[in-house]
Write an enzyme that holds these catalytic residues in place. Structure first.
Site, PDB file in Angstrom:
ATOM      1  N   CYS A  31       0.845  -1.197   0.000  1.00 25.78           N
ATOM      2  CA  CYS A  31       0.000   0.000   0.000  1.00 25.78           C
ATOM      3  C   CYS A  31       0.877   1.242   0.000  1.00 25.78           C
ATOM      4  O   CYS A  31       2.028   1.209   0.441  1.00 25.78           O
ATOM      5  CB  CYS A  31      -0.873   0.008   1.247  1.00 25.78           C
ATOM      6  SG  CYS A  31      -1.863  -1.471   1.378  1.00 25.78           S
ATOM      7  N   TYR A 170      -5.281 -13.171  -3.657  1.00 27.67           N
ATOM      8  CA  TYR A 170      -4.638 -12.686  -2.436  1.00 27.67           C
ATOM      9  C   TYR A 170      -5.235 -13.396  -1.224  1.00 27.67           C
ATOM     10  O   TYR A 170      -6.426 -13.263  -0.933  1.00 27.67           O
ATOM     11  CB  TYR A 170      -4.843 -11.174  -2.377  1.00 27.67           C
ATOM     12  CG  TYR A 170      -4.307 -10.418  -1.184  1.00 27.67           C
ATOM     13  CD1 TYR A 170      -3.321 -10.924  -0.341  1.00 27.67           C
ATOM     14  CD2 TYR A 170      -4.776  -9.132  -0.911  1.00 27.67           C
ATOM     15  CE1 TYR A 170      -2.836 -10.195   0.726  1.00 27.67           C
ATOM     16  CE2 TYR A 170      -4.299  -8.386   0.155  1.00 27.67           C
ATOM     17  CZ  TYR A 170      -3.338  -8.924   0.966  1.00 27.67           C
ATOM     18  OH  TYR A 170      -2.865  -8.192   2.033  1.00 27.67           O
ATOM     19  N   HIS A 173      -2.338 -11.752   5.211  1.00 28.60           N
ATOM     20  CA  HIS A 173      -2.450 -10.608   6.122  1.00 28.60           C
ATOM     21  C   HIS A 173      -3.727 -10.619   6.968  1.00 28.60           C
ATOM     22  O   HIS A 173      -4.056  -9.617   7.580  1.00 28.60           O
ATOM     23  CB  HIS A 173      -2.342  -9.287   5.336  1.00 28.60           C
ATOM     24  CG  HIS A 173      -0.983  -9.106   4.711  1.00 28.60           C
ATOM     25  ND1 HIS A 173      -0.808  -8.761   3.393  1.00 28.60           N
ATOM     26  CD2 HIS A 173       0.250  -9.255   5.225  1.00 28.60           C
ATOM     27  CE1 HIS A 173       0.486  -8.684   3.119  1.00 28.60           C
ATOM     28  NE2 HIS A 173       1.141  -8.987   4.218  1.00 28.60           N
ATOM     29  N   ASP A 266       4.107  -9.785   9.085  1.00 26.89           N
ATOM     30  CA  ASP A 266       4.785  -9.685   7.794  1.00 26.89           C
ATOM     31  C   ASP A 266       5.691  -8.455   7.765  1.00 26.89           C
ATOM     32  O   ASP A 266       6.838  -8.527   7.330  1.00 26.89           O
ATOM     33  CB  ASP A 266       3.730  -9.605   6.680  1.00 26.89           C
ATOM     34  CG  ASP A 266       4.348  -9.596   5.295  1.00 26.89           C
ATOM     35  OD1 ASP A 266       5.451 -10.148   5.129  1.00 26.89           O
ATOM     36  OD2 ASP A 266       3.728  -9.036   4.375  1.00 26.89           O
TER      37      ASP A 266
END
Ligand code: SF4
Length: 682
Positions: A31, A170, A173, A266
């Site tokens: 991001c 995806y 997360h 992460d």
């Protein structure tokens, strides 16, 4: 063997589905606070990565449907065909530089609060939204699942039409529906999408197959998969279900992008995860189970570590988010043997904080990050000098070092004078990597013939005038207050004459508190008081942590560290007193008032460390400004001396001052930059 030969393996082309990456450097999706709100900035920022040598440049999580609405965060958006032109800006920018463009399609399930669209929230099972919002998600029925698959397939076709070469499914997360279905603690379904691992992975397989089918052989299909939740037996573990998923789907995606979950794991900071390559133990099994290329991350900045990971068969690609933010030209620097010039990520997560705050990305190490389009800044290029005047920079902290380095790059003769010689915050527990900010700049300055460095040189105004250098940048920083003034106390605190009061500057310069209990008072509420409390507790001091906030170091939620900080203080036996405002400091105790009820408490203390607010150090600047004989062409206050903030702010201010030097003062005063304005024509 030359450096170039040594690292040649990192520059081999690697095939990903129908495409070939020109080397092994892969910027994984991350991001940047730009996304659908600032597509031109996004394109320019990604272009810079491609120019710097990253063979694959990804965008960020990209919402595929209004029921995955992350507003007010500015992520990617591909709800329908109207979003294609904005995304095409990025693919064209990346292709211009010879790199492949990847897009990370996402449905965020209960992670998307849908505050803008007000769409119902979706999840594998009934559950609360995963933020503090008055909402719950509903368990998806078969129609919802069919719809989701269609939205994903349609988005993949739009992504192809926007020019992307690699399309992600995806599952990481803890933020995506695909992963939510996989996790037993989030999926209590009894149909073919729940229960056994095969059932829970069914949706992931279907999305991969759907995407392949939708885009044919025009695009590669990547799977971003978190192999381990780092929750032990309470979550998915790499050695158990994580491995089983890779075995089950081994050849289905064209590329495995593997990491650990959640985001805080992460993107762990160096404060809690000091080792580069920290994810390797979790992901190293993946390549043994698939013939498809594997990319992994873990704050990889050392070329030797990268090479060893490729040589050992752990990865095919060196994945990076933060190292590519700190130095977009990292691959090119390795290729050209300029290893010492790499601006290594310090693992501070200021980049992450910008995304969490919904503003364009920024970086402590790389002040040009986020400024590529709106200010036209390039991390490796700066305008040449426009005059022959020399420059003096007073202060060798982050602002002064950056300012001096950039002025020197512009070609000016630069003198840098620094009063102290200490390590500052990097001497504290967990912050050793922060020294890289200074090290990178000092190394650069030491290579330049047009720079004179004077350490432990405390210049007075008279010294400055005597030097006769006409352009002076004052980066004299700020000191922590010892009078208790801060957010909660606009006036000085009642401090007994016999009280032993310290400030962060005392601790950072090596002064330790007296024996006994130290009370750390955090009215700053950012990060430093938590670091100091940890540092002192680790050194064996009995610590009481008092703060008007309701949690320890609340701002660190922005850097994904808050829970770790609070846990570490609890584990170190620190007595944490929240919701308390210090009102009086006596020799052997403090008085505090509850911020809600004003009820008073006495807290024993043999010494008190006040972390409240900083005072700007402007003595030399004020004297020079007031002296009509000074005869200076430029006198500019920068960094903490102008406006105390984060290290990232100081570096940015130093950089800005060097870029602005000799620019039109009216333009500078307007603080202007190019803005992405809303088109009102439709
Ligand atoms: Fe690394 Fe900090 Fe820059 Fe993020 S802000 S890339 S963590 S140096």
């Amino acid at each position: 063997m030359s450096t170039t030969d040594k690292y040649a393996r990192l520059f081999e082309p690697v095939k990903i589905g129908p495409h070939t990456a020109r080397n092994r450097f892969y910027q994984v999706p991350h991001c940047n606070g730009m996304g659908h709100m600032r597509p031109q900035a996004e394109a320019a920022m990604r272009r810079m990565k491609a120019e710097g040598g990253w063979a694959v440049v990804s965008n960020q999580e990209t919402e595929i449907h209004p029921s995955s609405d992350l507003s007010p965060a500015a992520e990617g958006r591909l709800w329908d065909a109207r979003d294609i032109p904005a995304l095409r800006l990025m693919t064209e920018a990346v292709h211009d530089q010879g790199s492949l463009a990847a897009i990370e399609l996402v449905h965020n399930g209960n992670h998307a609060p849908n505050l803008l669209t007000r769409a119902p929230l979706l999840a594998p099972s009934d559950m609360s939204v995963d933020s503090i919002q008055p909402k719950q998600a509903r368990a998806m029925d078969k129609t919802d699942i069919r719809n989701f698959r269609k939205w994903h397939r349609d988005a993949a076709v739009r992504a192809r039409d926007a020019g992307f070469d690699i399309i992600y499914v995806y599952a990481g997360h803890r933020m995506t529906l695909t992963q939510h279905f996989l996790l037993p603690e989030m999926n209590n379904r009894t149909d073919e999408y729940g229960g056994s691992l095969e059932n829970r992975a069914r949706l992931m397989r279907e999305l991969l197959e759907d995407t392949h089918e939708a885009v044919g052989d025009t695009c590669a299909v990547a799977l971003r998969f978190a192999v381990d939740e780092m929750m032990g037996a309470d979550g998915m573990q790499a050695r158990e279900e994580g491995q089983a998923v890779v075995e089950m789907l081994a050849e289905v995606p064209d590329l495995w992008d593997v990491n650990v979950s959640d985001w805080a794991n992460d993107s762990a900071t160096t404060r809690f995860q000091p080792d580069d390559g920290y994810q390797t133990p979790y992901v190293s099994f993946v390549k043994k189970l698939t013939t498809k290329p594997v990319v992994a991350v873990g704050r990889l900045t050392s070329p030797d570590m990268m090479l060893s990971m490729v040589n050992k068969g752990i990865v095919d690609f060196i994945g990076a988010a933060r190292p590519s933010i700190a130095d977009p030209f990292l691959p090119n620097k390795i290729a050209e043997g300029r290893i010492e010039e790499i601006r290594e990520c310090i693992g501070c997560n200021i980049c992450v904080s910008a995304d969490n705050l919904g503003v364009p990305i920024r970086c402590t190490q790389n002040p040009t990050m986020g400024e590529e389009w709106r200010r036209g800044w390039h991390p490796e290029v700066i305008a040449k000098k426009g005059c022959e005047d020399d420059a003096l920079v007073i202060g060798g902290g982050p602002a002064g070092l950056e300012c001096a380095m950039q002025l020197a790059k512009r070609g000016y003769m630069v003198t840098l004078a620094e009063a102290g010689s200490g390590l500052g915050e990097s001497a504290l527990a967990g912050l050793a990597a922060w020294q890289r900010v200074a090290d990178n700049r000092i190394y650069d300055l030491q290579q330049r013939a047009n720079v004179s460095l004077f350490l432990e040189s405390n210049l007075t105004a008279a010294d400055v005038i005597e030097l006769g250098i006409p352009n002076v940048f004052v980066a004299t920083g700020a000191t922590w207050r010892a009078d208790g003034v801060g957010r909660s106390s606009p006036t000085p605190m009642d401090i007994h004459a016999g009280a032993n009061v310290l400030t962060p500057d005392d601790i950072m310069s090596g002064t330790l508190p007296a024996k006994g209990r130290i009370l750390v008072y955090d009215d700053d509420q950012i990060y430093l008081a938590g670091v100091l409390a940890q540092d002192l507790a680790q050194k064996g001091h009995a610590v009481t942590f008092v703060t008007p906030a309701s949690i320890v170091s609340p701002w660190t939620e922005m850097t994904l560290e808050q829970a770790r900080i609070q846990r570490s203080l609890i584990e170190l036996g620190v007595d944490i007193q929240t919701g308390q405002r210090l009102t009086r400091i006596a020799a052997d105790h403090c008085e505090a008032a509850c911020v809600y009820s004003d009820r008073n408490t006495q807290l024993p203390s043999d010494s008190v460390l006040l972390v409240t607010e900083r005072q700007r150090t402007t003595g030399v600047y004020d004297q020079l400004r007031a002296d009509p004989q000074a005869g200076l062409t430029t006198l500019e206050l920068i960094g903490d001396a102008a406006s105390p903030g984060l290290i990232a702010d100081a570096v940015y201010a130093g950089h800005m001052a060097a870029r602005n030097f000799e620019a039109d003062p009216d333009l500078i005063a307007r603080q202007d930059y190019t803005r992405e304005l809303i088109d009102l024509s439709s």
